[in-house]
Scaffold this active site. Sequence first.
Site, PDB file in Angstrom:
ATOM      1  N   ARG A 215       0.852  -1.197   0.000  1.00  0.00           N
ATOM      2  CA  ARG A 215       0.000   0.000   0.000  1.00  0.00           C
ATOM      3  C   ARG A 215       0.886   1.246   0.000  1.00  0.00           C
ATOM      4  O   ARG A 215       0.611   2.225  -0.697  1.00  0.00           O
ATOM      5  CB  ARG A 215      -0.918   0.003   1.221  1.00  0.00           C
ATOM      6  CG  ARG A 215      -1.957  -1.101   1.199  1.00  0.00           C
ATOM      7  CD  ARG A 215      -3.051  -0.861   2.233  1.00  0.00           C
ATOM      8  NE  ARG A 215      -2.822  -1.526   3.497  1.00  0.00           N
ATOM      9  CZ  ARG A 215      -3.389  -2.677   3.873  1.00  0.00           C
ATOM     10  NH1 ARG A 215      -4.216  -3.306   3.058  1.00  0.00           N
ATOM     11  NH2 ARG A 215      -3.158  -3.198   5.053  1.00  0.00           N
ATOM     12  N   PHE A 231     -11.111  -5.620  -5.829  1.00  0.00           N
ATOM     13  CA  PHE A 231     -11.041  -6.511  -4.665  1.00  0.00           C
ATOM     14  C   PHE A 231     -10.553  -5.675  -3.471  1.00  0.00           C
ATOM     15  O   PHE A 231      -9.633  -6.039  -2.752  1.00  0.00           O
ATOM     16  CB  PHE A 231     -10.082  -7.692  -4.919  1.00  0.00           C
ATOM     17  CG  PHE A 231     -10.373  -8.452  -6.187  1.00  0.00           C
ATOM     18  CD1 PHE A 231     -11.327  -9.461  -6.189  1.00  0.00           C
ATOM     19  CD2 PHE A 231      -9.719  -8.151  -7.378  1.00  0.00           C
ATOM     20  CE1 PHE A 231     -11.604 -10.177  -7.357  1.00  0.00           C
ATOM     21  CE2 PHE A 231      -9.993  -8.848  -8.542  1.00  0.00           C
ATOM     22  CZ  PHE A 231     -10.931  -9.866  -8.540  1.00  0.00           C
ATOM     23  N   ASP A 253     -15.614  -3.932  -4.797  1.00  0.00           N
ATOM     24  CA  ASP A 253     -15.597  -5.207  -4.070  1.00  0.00           C
ATOM     25  C   ASP A 253     -16.998  -5.799  -4.145  1.00  0.00           C
ATOM     26  O   ASP A 253     -17.987  -5.069  -4.081  1.00  0.00           O
ATOM     27  CB  ASP A 253     -15.191  -5.004  -2.604  1.00  0.00           C
ATOM     28  CG  ASP A 253     -14.738  -6.303  -1.954  1.00  0.00           C
ATOM     29  OD1 ASP A 253     -13.512  -6.479  -1.761  1.00  0.00           O
ATOM     30  OD2 ASP A 253     -15.600  -7.159  -1.659  1.00  0.00           O
ATOM     31  N   SER A 254     -17.073  -7.130  -4.259  1.00  0.00           N
ATOM     32  CA  SER A 254     -18.400  -7.749  -4.365  1.00  0.00           C
ATOM     33  C   SER A 254     -19.144  -7.719  -3.029  1.00  0.00           C
ATOM     34  O   SER A 254     -20.351  -7.930  -3.002  1.00  0.00           O
ATOM     35  CB  SER A 254     -18.271  -9.185  -4.880  1.00  0.00           C
ATOM     36  OG  SER A 254     -17.359  -9.890  -4.081  1.00  0.00           O
ATOM     37  N   ASP A 298      -6.180  -7.376  -6.437  1.00  0.00           N
ATOM     38  CA  ASP A 298      -5.785  -8.149  -5.243  1.00  0.00           C
ATOM     39  C   ASP A 298      -6.879  -9.147  -4.898  1.00  0.00           C
ATOM     40  O   ASP A 298      -7.552  -9.024  -3.873  1.00  0.00           O
ATOM     41  CB  ASP A 298      -5.515  -7.193  -4.064  1.00  0.00           C
ATOM     42  CG  ASP A 298      -4.987  -7.937  -2.845  1.00  0.00           C
ATOM     43  OD1 ASP A 298      -4.437  -9.042  -3.007  1.00  0.00           O
ATOM     44  OD2 ASP A 298      -5.123  -7.405  -1.722  1.00  0.00           O
ATOM     45  N   CYS A 338      -2.482 -14.326  -3.529  1.00  0.00           N
ATOM     46  CA  CYS A 338      -2.220 -14.807  -2.166  1.00  0.00           C
ATOM     47  C   CYS A 338      -2.468 -16.308  -2.074  1.00  0.00           C
ATOM     48  O   CYS A 338      -2.607 -16.854  -0.991  1.00  0.00           O
ATOM     49  CB  CYS A 338      -3.076 -14.045  -1.156  1.00  0.00           C
ATOM     50  SG  CYS A 338      -4.830 -14.202  -1.455  1.00  0.00           S
TER      51      CYS A 338
HETATM   52  N1  SAH Z   1      -6.813  -5.478  -1.103  1.00  0.00           N
HETATM   53  C1  SAH Z   1      -7.576  -5.667   0.095  1.00  0.00           C
HETATM   54  C2  SAH Z   1      -7.784  -7.137   0.424  1.00  0.00           C
HETATM   55  C3  SAH Z   1      -8.489  -7.950  -0.630  1.00  0.00           C
HETATM   56  S1  SAH Z   1      -9.201  -9.431  -0.043  1.00  0.00           S
HETATM   57  C4  SAH Z   1      -6.924  -4.903   1.232  1.00  0.00           C
HETATM   58  O1  SAH Z   1      -5.814  -4.346   1.049  1.00  0.00           O
HETATM   59  O2  SAH Z   1      -7.497  -4.830   2.303  1.00  0.00           O
HETATM   60  C5  SAH Z   1     -10.170  -9.918  -1.389  1.00  0.00           C
HETATM   61  C6  SAH Z   1     -11.497  -9.187  -1.532  1.00  0.00           C
HETATM   62  O3  SAH Z   1     -12.057  -9.587  -2.787  1.00  0.00           O
HETATM   63  C7  SAH Z   1     -12.554  -9.482  -0.487  1.00  0.00           C
HETATM   64  O4  SAH Z   1     -12.940  -8.267   0.112  1.00  0.00           O
HETATM   65  C8  SAH Z   1     -13.744 -10.082  -1.264  1.00  0.00           C
HETATM   66  O5  SAH Z   1     -15.001  -9.603  -0.794  1.00  0.00           O
HETATM   67  C9  SAH Z   1     -13.491  -9.580  -2.661  1.00  0.00           C
HETATM   68  N2  SAH Z   1     -14.001 -10.344  -3.796  1.00  0.00           N
HETATM   69  C10 SAH Z   1     -14.004 -11.687  -3.983  1.00  0.00           C
HETATM   70  N3  SAH Z   1     -14.439 -12.002  -5.224  1.00  0.00           N
HETATM   71  C11 SAH Z   1     -14.718 -10.825  -5.849  1.00  0.00           C
HETATM   72  C12 SAH Z   1     -15.165 -10.468  -7.152  1.00  0.00           C
HETATM   73  N4  SAH Z   1     -15.416 -11.406  -8.080  1.00  0.00           N
HETATM   74  N5  SAH Z   1     -15.302  -9.163  -7.459  1.00  0.00           N
HETATM   75  C13 SAH Z   1     -15.045  -8.207  -6.521  1.00  0.00           C
HETATM   76  N6  SAH Z   1     -14.624  -8.492  -5.281  1.00  0.00           N
HETATM   77  C14 SAH Z   1     -14.442  -9.773  -4.945  1.00  0.00           C
END
Ligand code: SAH
Length: 394
Positions: A215, A231, A253-254, A298, A338
């Site tokens: 970040r 994400f 985010d979903s 991510d 990850c």
């Molecule tokens: N980058 C974030 C962590 C990401 S964790 C940080 O720094 O805090 C992954 C995230 O992806 C989760 O919040 C989950 O809700 C979301 N997610 C999972 N599948 C998804 C999709 N198809 N589209 C959008 N978001 C999604």
Amino acid sequence: MTEYPKLILHNGKEEPIQRFHPWVFSGAIKITDSNIVDGDVVEIYSAKQQFLGMAHYQKASITARIISFSKQQIDVNFWTKKIEKALAFRGFLNLANNPNTNVFRLVFGEGDGLPGLIMDYYDGHIVFQAHSIGMHKSRIDITEGLKQVFKTLLKSVYDKSSETLPSQYAINLSNEYLYGSCDEELVVVENGVKFYIDFINGQKTGFFIDQRENRSLLGTYSKDKRVLNTFSYTGGFSMYAAKHGCSMVHSVDSSAKAIDLCNKNATLNNVTNHEGFAVDTFDYLKDHGKDYDVIILDPPAFAKSKDVSHNAVIGYKRLNAMALQNIKKGGILFTFSCSGVIDKKLFYNSVTAGAIESRRHLKLLHTVSQPADHTITPNFPEGEYLKGLVFYVE
Ligand code: SAH
């Protein structure tokens, strides 16, 4: 000293342990004392009766997880010393007692010599996650150790193991406070950026602490840029982009809950050029991908086991190709995986395949990983799970 039950290994199976690898697989075990139950502390011996370590026992493919390579009593004093050591290392990393960052991973399983245990520190509140029955059974002693180490700094210990323990154990288990409680809305600070933390209802332990340094790196590329954080969860990357002067930032985010918290985090940090969208990233990229100079990808782990790693490769390729097809000229892509079962090379190759499909020219700026509080040790390479690539897109 307490007598612990014993496991004796087949000839030659002591070698990985002598190199300090902390796992004993079921096939390595020749003799097991008859009275052992899951979660017990056991002593491990070689076929030649040489002592190898103290471990938590669990009838599974990984049958023993070593918590000490020397013979000792496993009691409150043992846990206290382990926690002291883990905290001292975070102190060395300038994470403990740092007014600018009061959120960090206190214990990262094998990386801290404590396989099966994750503990995250949120300004005095500690979220405890047991991944093994042994750690679950030790939770009271570990909490006692936390009290002794943190003293008045310790506000609460919350056991959030119902999602991380094997299902047969988790079934009757509810998450609960082991000490104190968190009655106010919790706000932490990371590199001067503030975040609301809802460790009870949020994902994992409440926050993705492992992306802290990435970040910060994003921050250095954000000035005057139009940033898309996909994400996004609660907007970790988004808030850094905004704090470092991006012209605008969108979070996708979903999870609607994650986007709600993301919007609240924007308000908390006085960010006014942020918008959050609770939609699927793939759909969003299809319709809106063309608007951005910087895109962050991510996603959650696309593969949890080796047998489905092929699906993950396809997923990474498709996702990265979509972002690259759209990103503006001179743009920057931050892309992560990850999935522990996808190694660096395979991830790199998957992104490369996406780049070829997108017909864009890329220059590699950075290869990144997890920060040192998510400790990687040479004796346990499996501990490295986060992989990131940062590309300049011509
Ligand atoms: N980058 C974030 C962590 C990401 S964790 C940080 O720094 O805090 C992954 C995230 O992806 C989760 O919040 C989950 O809700 C979301 N997610 C999972 N599948 C998804 C999709 N198809 N589209 C959008 N978001 C999604």
